[in-house]
Write a protein that holds these residues in place. Structure first.
Motif, PDB file in Angstrom:
ATOM      1  N   ARG A 435     -12.254   2.093  -1.670  1.00 36.44           N
ATOM      2  CA  ARG A 435     -12.670   1.971  -3.066  1.00 36.44           C
ATOM      3  C   ARG A 435     -11.524   1.496  -3.947  1.00 36.44           C
ATOM      4  NH1 ARG A 435     -15.174   6.833  -6.666  1.00 36.44           N
ATOM      5  NH2 ARG A 435     -12.996   7.061  -7.332  1.00 36.44           N
ATOM      6  N   LEU A 436     -10.315   1.944  -3.634  1.00 35.46           N
ATOM      7  CA  LEU A 436      -9.153   1.495  -4.394  1.00 35.46           C
ATOM      8  C   LEU A 436      -8.984  -0.020  -4.273  1.00 35.46           C
ATOM      9  CD1 LEU A 436      -6.534   1.825  -5.986  1.00 35.46           C
ATOM     10  CD2 LEU A 436      -5.393   2.447  -3.831  1.00 35.46           C
ATOM     11  N   ILE A 437      -9.155  -0.543  -3.073  1.00 31.96           N
ATOM     12  CA  ILE A 437      -9.040  -1.991  -2.881  1.00 31.96           C
ATOM     13  C   ILE A 437     -10.080  -2.712  -3.728  1.00 31.96           C
ATOM     14  CG2 ILE A 437      -9.268  -3.875  -1.213  1.00 31.96           C
ATOM     15  CD1 ILE A 437      -8.227  -1.928   0.930  1.00 31.96           C
ATOM     16  N   GLY A 442     -11.356  -6.227  -6.537  1.00 25.86           N
ATOM     17  CA  GLY A 442     -12.742  -6.670  -6.551  1.00 25.86           C
ATOM     18  C   GLY A 442     -13.420  -6.438  -5.210  1.00 25.86           C
ATOM     19  N   ARG A 443     -14.718  -6.225  -5.266  1.00 28.09           N
ATOM     20  CA  ARG A 443     -15.479  -5.944  -4.042  1.00 28.09           C
ATOM     21  C   ARG A 443     -15.373  -7.067  -3.023  1.00 28.09           C
ATOM     22  NH1 ARG A 443     -21.673  -4.946  -5.047  1.00 28.09           N
ATOM     23  NH2 ARG A 443     -20.817  -3.110  -6.105  1.00 28.09           N
ATOM     24  N   ASP A 464      -0.964  -8.264   8.675  1.00 24.12           N
ATOM     25  CA  ASP A 464      -1.139  -9.627   8.167  1.00 24.12           C
ATOM     26  C   ASP A 464      -2.143  -9.659   7.027  1.00 24.12           C
ATOM     27  OD1 ASP A 464       0.613 -10.384  10.146  1.00 24.12           O
ATOM     28  OD2 ASP A 464      -0.952 -11.133  11.506  1.00 24.12           O
ATOM     29  N   ALA A 465      -3.246  -8.902   7.163  1.00 24.28           N
ATOM     30  CA  ALA A 465      -4.277  -8.891   6.125  1.00 24.28           C
ATOM     31  C   ALA A 465      -3.759  -8.233   4.848  1.00 24.28           C
ATOM     32  CB  ALA A 465      -5.519  -8.166   6.635  1.00 24.28           C
ATOM     33  N   PHE A 466      -2.954  -7.178   5.000  1.00 23.47           N
ATOM     34  CA  PHE A 466      -2.372  -6.559   3.805  1.00 23.47           C
ATOM     35  C   PHE A 466      -1.576  -7.593   3.016  1.00 23.47           C
ATOM     36  CE2 PHE A 466      -3.002  -2.125   5.377  1.00 23.47           C
ATOM     37  CZ  PHE A 466      -3.462  -1.583   4.188  1.00 23.47           C
ATOM     38  N   LYS A 467      -0.811  -8.412   3.715  1.00 23.83           N
ATOM     39  CA  LYS A 467       0.026  -9.401   3.037  1.00 23.83           C
ATOM     40  C   LYS A 467      -0.779 -10.579   2.510  1.00 23.83           C
ATOM     41  CE  LYS A 467       3.958  -9.642   2.645  1.00 23.83           C
ATOM     42  NZ  LYS A 467       4.810  -9.246   1.511  1.00 23.83           N
ATOM     43  N   SER A 468      -1.638 -11.151   3.377  1.00 18.24           N
ATOM     44  CA  SER A 468      -2.334 -12.379   2.996  1.00 18.24           C
ATOM     45  C   SER A 468      -3.479 -12.157   2.014  1.00 18.24           C
ATOM     46  CB  SER A 468      -2.857 -13.092   4.247  1.00 18.24           C
ATOM     47  OG  SER A 468      -3.839 -12.303   4.913  1.00 18.24           O
ATOM     48  N   GLU A 474       1.502  -2.512   3.931  1.00 21.93           N
ATOM     49  CA  GLU A 474       0.735  -1.278   4.058  1.00 21.93           C
ATOM     50  C   GLU A 474       1.464  -0.124   3.381  1.00 21.93           C
ATOM     51  OE1 GLU A 474      -1.053   1.748   7.497  1.00 21.93           O
ATOM     52  OE2 GLU A 474      -0.563  -0.331   8.025  1.00 21.93           O
ATOM     53  N   GLN A 475       2.787  -0.083   3.502  1.00 18.57           N
ATOM     54  CA  GLN A 475       3.558   0.992   2.868  1.00 18.57           C
ATOM     55  C   GLN A 475       3.397   0.955   1.356  1.00 18.57           C
ATOM     56  OE1 GLN A 475       4.674  -1.105   5.257  1.00 18.57           O
ATOM     57  NE2 GLN A 475       4.557   0.443   6.909  1.00 18.57           N
ATOM     58  N   GLU A 476       3.405  -0.240   0.769  1.00 16.72           N
ATOM     59  CA  GLU A 476       3.210  -0.368  -0.679  1.00 16.72           C
ATOM     60  C   GLU A 476       1.813   0.074  -1.083  1.00 16.72           C
ATOM     61  OE1 GLU A 476       6.243  -4.103  -1.607  1.00 16.72           O
ATOM     62  OE2 GLU A 476       4.172  -4.493  -0.974  1.00 16.72           O
ATOM     63  N   PHE A 477       0.827  -0.276  -0.247  1.00 18.91           N
ATOM     64  CA  PHE A 477      -0.547   0.149  -0.545  1.00 18.91           C
ATOM     65  C   PHE A 477      -0.671   1.665  -0.461  1.00 18.91           C
ATOM     66  CE2 PHE A 477      -4.773   1.410   0.970  1.00 18.91           C
ATOM     67  CZ  PHE A 477      -5.550   0.937  -0.075  1.00 18.91           C
ATOM     68  N   VAL A 478      -0.075   2.268   0.562  1.00 15.08           N
ATOM     69  CA  VAL A 478      -0.152   3.717   0.730  1.00 15.08           C
ATOM     70  C   VAL A 478       0.440   4.430  -0.485  1.00 15.08           C
ATOM     71  CG1 VAL A 478       0.759   5.679   2.049  1.00 15.08           C
ATOM     72  CG2 VAL A 478      -0.248   3.734   3.246  1.00 15.08           C
ATOM     73  N   ALA A 479       1.545   3.938  -0.996  1.00 16.94           N
ATOM     74  CA  ALA A 479       2.168   4.558  -2.173  1.00 16.94           C
ATOM     75  C   ALA A 479       1.226   4.499  -3.370  1.00 16.94           C
ATOM     76  CB  ALA A 479       3.484   3.863  -2.485  1.00 16.94           C
ATOM     77  N   GLU A 480       0.579   3.360  -3.563  1.00 14.64           N
ATOM     78  CA  GLU A 480      -0.374   3.222  -4.667  1.00 14.64           C
ATOM     79  C   GLU A 480      -1.594   4.107  -4.447  1.00 14.64           C
ATOM     80  OE1 GLU A 480      -2.953  -0.347  -6.776  1.00 14.64           O
ATOM     81  OE2 GLU A 480      -0.994  -0.808  -5.885  1.00 14.64           O
ATOM     82  N   TRP A 481      -2.048   4.177  -3.198  1.00 13.42           N
ATOM     83  CA  TRP A 481      -3.209   5.005  -2.845  1.00 13.42           C
ATOM     84  C   TRP A 481      -2.920   6.482  -3.071  1.00 13.42           C
ATOM     85  CZ3 TRP A 481      -3.191   7.651   2.180  1.00 13.42           C
ATOM     86  CH2 TRP A 481      -4.399   8.265   2.520  1.00 13.42           C
ATOM     87  N   GLN A 482      -1.720   6.918  -2.754  1.00 11.48           N
ATOM     88  CA  GLN A 482      -1.345   8.320  -2.985  1.00 11.48           C
ATOM     89  C   GLN A 482      -1.409   8.663  -4.470  1.00 11.48           C
ATOM     90  OE1 GLN A 482       2.478   8.029  -1.029  1.00 11.48           O
ATOM     91  NE2 GLN A 482       1.808   9.293   0.703  1.00 11.48           N
TER      92      GLN A 482
END
Length: 491
Positions: A435-437, A442-443, A464-468, A474-482
């Protein structure tokens, strides 16, 4: 919804006879060239269950099933030594090599006699001849004869095409002396038979099961005397062998019910709506055809899945690839847990059906996507169709966060095991990650992210998908997700 979800536990090997008696079998290790995990061979805990020992000393048959259970994967695997070419003739397959030329010749003779019976059965089904079908059944096996009538009637109700019955292998020592005496005749034996079929309009590839078929020869004629003599753990049973069926068809769904009290038509409507809900998020570029199995009791669900008793007592539904090697295009079924499905209520069933339909659309049974993404995305689509309050849908996760236990990483496969103490938190945190993504990008970007991971052939597909797609690690996303989780939990 209530988290009636989880993953199948590893199962020990045992043989189950038609009287529900069990005989333990030794487990055998997987071949050295098989990886410990695979695209569609995962256990809820991230490992692979032990391969099952042979049902008899000269037979080592199996079918691999990939499940997405309620809201979790469960890999159920066996090692298959027999060929599985669906185009092979019904009488194909020589017996396993015997100790002497005489024994080998006897094996060929049995295969020829049994294969001829199977060929007549398949021809009778194709020709819609009930009398010809029943002519292949042992006249001195009244219980099986009644079962055969039901099987033929079931196949007549279903949009079945291309039914094949292929003799694979046998062992004369599989039947006890007592059973052979009870059967009578001049000879009797147990063979493994590969059954394949397609549901016209729904399947692009044949479904396949391996059935133990008992043959008996009396007065010079060989008959089939049972389809349920002995089952090895993990050996599935076609739903059309388990009792009288009620079949209902919708615009996008086929509901096959063993429960005479179930309203199959209402499930058709609910599943059709689930297809529409999934298509609004995933897009319409999928077959948009869903098959739902409604067992009447827990045991029937376990038979369809090839599971030990009580494995799925807390799972509302399972998405299953009904093929020995789950792959893109494999026949996929949603199998409901009868008791829990009834208890969910109308809205709960809608959530579960939408979740499972998401797995069908995204071919989750043959996908390399990590569990958190597969399950989180399916919940995202389901909760988009049936809005729920965060406090209700993420109750256990919020409780943990308020107690200072913020997830340190996205949930791994072990978190989705049925025995996991943090199973609800795994699903809830996976849902909120997806949901955060969607909220952040956007959906359509969430769908693009999922598709990128799904389509990747690389071991670094997720990174690769996290970057592209998301432009971060993924680490940056996890921090934001937390931070997102803490904000939602009011911490």
């Amino acid at each position: 919804m209530s988290r009636l979800t989880g993953a199948g536990e590893q199962r020990g090997a045992e043989v189950i006879d038609e009287h529900s008696d069990t005989v333990p079998l030794p487990a055998v290790p997987p071949p050295a060239d098989r990886p410990p995990t695979g695209r569609a061979e995962r256990t809820g805990g991230g490992g692979v269950p032990p391969a099952f020992g042979p049902i008899v000393k000269k037979v080592a048959l199996g079918v691999a099933v990939s499940l997405v259970a309620g809201a979790g994967y469960a890999g159920l695997r066996q090692i298959a030594d027999a060929p599985t070419d669906p185009g092979a003739p019904t009488t194909a397959a020589s017996p396993q090599t015997s100790a002497t030329p005489d024994e080998a010749a006897e094996g060929v003779r049995r295969a020829s006699a049994g294969g001829a019976v199977l060929q007549k059965m398949a021809a009778a089904i194709e020709g819609d001849s009930r009398s010809a079908f029943l002519a292949t059944v042992d006249p001195k096996a009244p219980e099986f004869r009644e079962s055969a009538r039901t099987i033929f009637a079931n196949l007549d109700k279903l949009p079945v095409t291309g039914v094949r019955l292929r003799y694979v292998s046998d062992d004369t020592g599989a039947l006890t002396p007592e059973r052979r005496t009870a059967l009578g005749g001049t000879e009797s034996w147990l063979a493994q038979v590969e059954v394949s079929w397609q549901l016209s309009g729904y399947d692009t590839k044949p479904a396949r099961e391996t059935l133990p078929v008992t043959f008996v020869t009396r007065d010079g004629t060989t008959y089939a005397a049972s389809f349920s003599e002995r089952f090895v753990a993990g050996q599935r049973r076609p739903i059309w062998t388990l009792g009288p069926l009620d079949v209902a068809k919708g615009d996008h769904s086929l509901v096959i019910s063993l429960d005479p009290d179930a309203d199959a038509e209402s499930y058709v409507s609910a599943t059709d709506r689930a297809v529409d809900s999934v298509s609004k998020v995933w897009g319409r570029n999928w077959r948009r055809k869903v098959v739902v199995y409604l067992p009447a009791k827990q045991a029937q669900m376990e038979y369809v899945l090839g599971a030990q008793p009580n494995t799925y007592t807390q799972i509302a539904a399972v998405t299953m690839a009904e093929l020995d090697t789950p792959q893109a295009g494999a026949p996929v079924r949603i199998v409901a847990n009868p008791k829990l499905f009834d208890e969910l209520g109308k809205q709960g069933r809608k959530i579960v059906l939408t979740h499972e339909t998401t797995h069908v659309a995204s071919t989750a049974t043959a996908s390399p996507v990590p569990l958190w993404l597969a399950e989180g995305f399916a919940d995202y689509v389901a909760f988009n169709a049936v809005p729920v309050q965060d406090e209700s849908a993420a109750k256990e996760l919020f409780k943990a966060i308020r107690a200072g236990k913020v997830p340190s990483a996205l949930p791994g496969p072990e978190a989705f095991a049925a025995s996991s103490a943090e199973l609800p938190q795994a699903y809830e945190s996976a849902w909120l990650a997806c949901r955060l993504i969607a909220e952040r990008e956007g959906r359509s970007t969430l769908v693009k992210f999922y598709r990128a991971v799904h389509a990747s052939k690389s071991s670094t597909g997720l990174a690769d998908a996290f970057k592209s797609v998301l432009g971060m690690t993924e680490q940056e996303f996890v921090a934001e997700w937390q931070q997102y989780l803490k904000r939602l939990a009011g911490v």
